[in-house]
Enzyme design. Structure first.
Site, short mmCIF file in Angstrom:
data_model
loop_
_atom_site.label_atom_id
_atom_site.label_comp_id
_atom_site.label_asym_id
_atom_site.label_seq_id
_atom_site.Cartn_x
_atom_site.Cartn_y
_atom_site.Cartn_z
CE LYS A 280 -4.67 0.19 1.79
NZ LYS A 280 -5.53 0.51 2.93
CD GLU A 359 -19.19 -3.39 8.45
OE1 GLU A 359 -18.40 -2.57 7.96
OE2 GLU A 359 -19.40 -4.52 7.92
NE ARG A 387 -21.70 -4.26 4.28
CZ ARG A 387 -20.60 -4.66 3.65
NH1 ARG A 387 -19.43 -4.23 4.03
NH2 ARG A 387 -20.67 -5.53 2.66
#
Length: 618
Positions: A280, A359, A387
């Site tokens: 990243k 979640e 969610r």
């Protein structure tokens, strides 16, 4: 510049390997410059440049379908699919989206802004292809962070069971937004780091670099890999799920990626998982060093900070309360920095839990903690808590468990667009029994609401925007707020303005404007959407001619709905007029610009009220 010659992925196929490497450097420079100016997702996009070029180089897009997970790794994809000339408008009002947007391009097949959707969607594309007798490849690109999502794991299970021709590219960078956590992250780390396995993969990659891969080399690679994995790994997870597994490969090595993708495209028609490792932030020194910090950055104009954000105020207040209440535990879903829980995690690491992008699990995990005597604080962005809707109903509110839900990024969120606008939470939470719903007017009230919630014996939600506070001074102590109690800020006549949360100060601004027109409204900080302050509101509604509700939420089911229902139940002969967001998905753009467009700024609220008064002639 090479990019000026790329109008579609077909143009990539004419480039040499050296030209593709040059193009990679150009693309990184464009991404860095654009994101530093406009804001956006930096580290994740810098990590997928070579991967994206190799995918479009090998596969025949858009006939072959690349299904991206989340979408904040797809800036390179946008640049090589005809949107380079508009890339400077990234995340701007009327510009191109920072996410995958089918309304933008035929190369964007499935709209996405929440993690974990790619595998399920890709399986849908693949089975539709098979049932229609069509022939093309479907490639899902998913990060290792998104693989912690329960939905992604459910899809893995089904893909392997159906034995569908589907390619999964696992982009493993050891991060989602923050460093990844959990058993899957440890498993992937084992694959990445075993020294003998790494030696084998390097040898294979060297062969691939110097070969035109075909059936023989692919079979050789697969046979040796399986033998080696059976020696090194107790549980080759992906193969048990029905996938042929290849990797890990260097995700920044274009020749290797092209060879692997070509070999699999030409020779396999079963579930395949290609494990690549990327870094990243590669190409940007600061983003490489701290990818979490540079996952998403604000536009230059928004960077300077003097007043603390609501997120910071919450995070520091929770640490203070954590010192006082040892039963407090904090939970987030891959967002410790974004939710402000990094402060709590640093101070109380044993009482902090990052569950990854999961979640639903976060909420039911909190329910178990609460049932056994702890006080969970679940901090999740408004748009992501959607969610876990069933878990909030079934596992928390049904049992009236003492869990505090902290909804960051509630209301309009600058530049991220419809997938990230937190404009539904007042509506979807209000219909659930046993839930207290609150929204602070400022950062001081946030602290007191948090303290109130910690001391409440049931589910309690606090929502606030992604912004700085209003700049008032913070007390050095907490005060408990009476549950359901509104706050009358200004007494006036004829016009009653009922505002909640982020709309209270714009309502006060509107009041100042209205006074110059000879209009003196009453301003109420409703503060609690549920339960409503029925006694106070009944008296105020009865004594005013015009009732206005102001909320940064869709019109359906929020404050307007609650007040309208109250008026009907109490049989008050009053008409309630809403100032809210319309019943639609809100486009991307600067938050203040969007508030102005949709009538939620101070002067727009005043204009609306003046127009209403002219119509009713009060």
């Amino acid at each position: 510049m090479l990019l000026q010659k790329i109008n579609s992925p077909k143009d990539l196929k004419r480039l040499s390997i050296d030209e593709l490497k040059t193009l990679s450097a150009e693309i990184r420079e464009i991404i860095i410059n654009t994101v530093e100016n406009n804001g956006g997702h930096l580290a994740s996009n810098l990590g997928t440049v070579e991967l994206t070029l190799a995918l479009h180089y090998v596969f025949d897009t858009p006939e072959d379908k690349i299904i991206w997970d989340v979408g904040h790794q797809a800036y390179t994809h946008k640049l090589v699919t005809g949107r380079a000339k508009d890339f400077h408008t990234l995340r701007q009002f009327g510009g191109i989206s920072g996410y995958i947007a089918p309304w933008e391009s035929e190369y964007d097949h499935f709209a996405v802004g929440h993690a974990g959707t790619s595998l399920s969607a890709a399986l849908g594309f693949a089975k539709a292809r098979d049932l229609k007798g069509e022939k093309y490849k479907v490639i899902a690109v998913i990060g290792d962070g998104a693989l912690t999502s329960g939905m992604a794991l459910e899809a893995l299970n089904q893909i392997g069971y159906l034995n569908t021709d589907l390619i999964v590219v696992l982009n493993d960078n050891e991060h989602s937004i923050s460093p990844n956590v959990g058993a899957i992250a440890l498993y992937l780390a084992k694959l990445r780091k075993h020294p003998l396995y790494r030696f084998f993969k390097q040898t294979t990659q060297n062969l691939l670099k110097n070969s035109s891969i075909g059936k023989g080399l692919l079979a050789f690679d697969l046979k040796l890999e399986r033998s080696l994995k059976s020696l090194l790994l107790e549980n080759p997870m992906f193969e048990y799920c029905g996938f042929k597994y290849f990797g890990p490969f260097d995700g920044h090595d274009i020749p290797v990626l092209i060879s692997v993708f070509k070999g699999i495209k030409d020779n396999l028609s079963c579930p395949v998982l290609i494990h690549i490792t990327t870094k990243k932030g590669i190409g940007h020194k600061d983003a490489e060093a701290t990818p979490s910090k540079f996952h998403s950055i604000g536009a230059k104009i928004e960077r300077e900070k003097k007043v603390p954000t609501y997120t910071e105020v919450f995070g520091k207040a929770l640490v203070e309360l954590g010192e006082k209440y040892p039963e407090i535990v904090a939970i987030t879903a891959a967002m410790p920095e974004g939710t402000g829980l990094s402060y709590f995690a640093q101070r109380f690491p044993e009482r902090f839990f990052d569950v990854g992008i999961a979640e639903e699990h976060a909420v039911t995990f909190a329910a178990g903690l609460a049932k056994n005597g702890l006080k969970p604080v679940v901090a999740i962005y408004s748009t992501f808590l959607q969610r876990a809707f069933d878990q909030i109903i079934h596992d928390v509110c049904l049992q009236k468990l003492p869990i505090v839900f902290v909804l960051d990024r509630a209301g309009i969120v600058s530049d991220d667009g419809p997938t990230h606008q937190g404009i539904f939470d007042l509506s979807y939470l209000r219909l659930i029994p046993n839930m207290v719903i609150s929204a602070p007017k400022d950062e001081s009230e946030l602290r007191d609401l948090l303290y109130t919630a910690i001391n409440y014996p049931g589910p309690f939600a606090i929502r606030y925007p992604k912004s700085k506070g209003v700049g008032i001074g913070l007390k050095d102590h907490f005060e408990r707020i009476e549950i359901g109690k509104s706050e009358i800020l200004k007494y006036g006549k004829n016009v009653l303005i009922l505002a909640i949360g982020s709309m209270v100060y714009p309502a006060l601004e509107a009041e100042s404007i209205l006074k110059t027109e000879g209009i003196s409204p009453t301003i109420v900080n409703v503060r609690f959407l549920k339960p409503l302050d029925v006694l106070t509101l009944e008296e105020l509604i009865s004594s005013h001619d015009v009732i206005i509700t102001v909320e940064e939420n869709v019109i359906t089911g929020g404050l307007f709905g609650a007040i309208s229902e109250l008026v009907n139940i109490l049989k008050l002969n009053k008409k309630v007029l809403p100032i809210s967001l319309p019943d639609k998905f809100i486009e991307q753009g600067n938050a203040q610009l969007l508030r102005d467009i949709y009538g939620l700024s101070g002067h727009k609220i005043a204009e609306k009220i003046i127009s209403v008064l002219e119509d009713v002639k009060v």
